[in-house]
Design a protein around this motif. Structure first.
Motif, PDB file in Angstrom:
ATOM      1  N   UNK B 101      -1.745  -4.263   6.385  1.00  0.00           N
ATOM      2  CA  UNK B 101      -0.633  -3.526   5.773  1.00  0.00           C
ATOM      3  C   UNK B 101      -1.140  -2.412   4.873  1.00  0.00           C
ATOM      4  N   UNK B 102      -2.312  -2.626   4.242  1.00  0.00           N
ATOM      5  CA  UNK B 102      -2.928  -1.555   3.440  1.00  0.00           C
ATOM      6  C   UNK B 102      -3.192  -0.338   4.324  1.00  0.00           C
ATOM      7  N   UNK B 103      -3.733  -0.589   5.528  1.00  0.00           N
ATOM      8  CA  UNK B 103      -4.014   0.493   6.481  1.00  0.00           C
ATOM      9  C   UNK B 103      -2.721   1.152   6.945  1.00  0.00           C
ATOM     10  N   UNK B 104      -1.751   0.308   7.278  1.00  0.00           N
ATOM     11  CA  UNK B 104      -0.456   0.792   7.764  1.00  0.00           C
ATOM     12  C   UNK B 104       0.185   1.766   6.778  1.00  0.00           C
ATOM     13  N   UNK B 105       0.127   1.395   5.499  1.00  0.00           N
ATOM     14  CA  UNK B 105       0.791   2.203   4.471  1.00  0.00           C
ATOM     15  C   UNK B 105      -0.139   3.268   3.882  1.00  0.00           C
ATOM     16  N   UNK B 106      -1.389   3.276   4.349  1.00  0.00           N
ATOM     17  CA  UNK B 106      -2.339   4.263   3.846  1.00  0.00           C
ATOM     18  C   UNK B 106      -2.679   4.072   2.375  1.00  0.00           C
ATOM     19  N   UNK B 107      -2.816   2.815   1.950  1.00  0.00           N
ATOM     20  CA  UNK B 107      -3.033   2.519   0.528  1.00  0.00           C
ATOM     21  C   UNK B 107      -4.492   2.213   0.215  1.00  0.00           C
ATOM     22  N   UNK B 108      -4.892   2.552  -1.017  1.00  0.00           N
ATOM     23  CA  UNK B 108      -6.173   2.134  -1.579  1.00  0.00           C
ATOM     24  C   UNK B 108      -5.867   1.036  -2.594  1.00  0.00           C
TER      25      UNK B 108
END
Lengths: 77, 137
Positions: B101-108
């Motif tokens: 989900x971090x990848x999906x939302x483009x989050x660090x």
């Protein structure tokens, strides 16, 4: 006839699960054998305090209800 | 009470997050460890930028549900984020972001609110879940 307690917690007006959360926090400040009085208005209080007492081993020594206000006295194990 | 309660949060609306926070705080008060795994829109709600915003309600809430939820908040009900903070103070509550989900939302990781303890994959989640119940919200 109510007994004097070592600590009082007013949880009136708080919704589930805050009365139990505040109770669990407050009882940490007591020594074994000391007592905590809690006042609550959450309608699930009676079952919740009984369940919390049973699970944690802190004894529910008194409970009553008066005009929609529940009163519990718990003794720290 | 040794086996943890394992909550998988998928939905990011305030009502579902509030229900999850109540389950978490109740378990913490009983001395039960809680693992919270944040996926998709629930993870989005735990970002620093969005945690304090209005996240809406589930579609079934309707207008009457909106009114009821607003009335509780006006009466002083703690927000789900505040309820989770208190649960963490009280007991053993570990909140992890799903790495997919971090990848999906483009989050660090630096985008996440401090309530979140770290990022992990689903395998680590299952390992920590042990034999405890898994609840999907």
């Amino acid at each position: 006839m109510t007994t004097a307690t070592d600590l009082q917690l007013d949880a009136r007006g708080l919704n589930c699960p805050m009365p139990i959360v505040k109770t669990a926090q407050a009882i940490k400040g007591l020594a074994s054998g000391q007592t905590l009085e809690v006042l609550a208005t959450d309608p699930g209080s009676t079952k919740d305090f009984e369940a919390w007492s049973k699970t944690t081993g802190n004894l529910l020594v008194e409970q009553s209800v008066d005009g929609g206000v529940f009163r519990f006295v718990l003794r720290r194990k | 009470m040794d086996e943890p309660l394992n909550l998988v949060l998928f939905s990011g609306t305030d009502d579902k997050l509030q229900a999850a926070a109540v389950l978490t705080a109740g378990a913490a008060a009983l001395g039960k460890p809680v693992n919270v795994f944040l996926q998709y829109w629930a993870l989005d709600a735990f970002t620093r930028a969005k945690i304090g915003l209005d996240h809406g309600l589930a579609p079934e809430a309707g207008e009457a549900g909106r009114t009821a939820v607003d009335a509780l908040a006006k009466a002083g009900q703690a927000s789900w984020a505040e309820t989770l903070r208190q649960a963490k103070d009280l007991g053993t509550v570990d909140i992890q972001a799903c790495s997919l989900s971090m990848d999906l939302l483009g989050l660090e990781e630096s985008d996440l609110d401090p309530l979140v303890d770290g990022v992990e994959g689903v395998t680590a989640f299952y390992l920590n879940a042990g034999e405890g119940h898994v609840v999907f919200i």
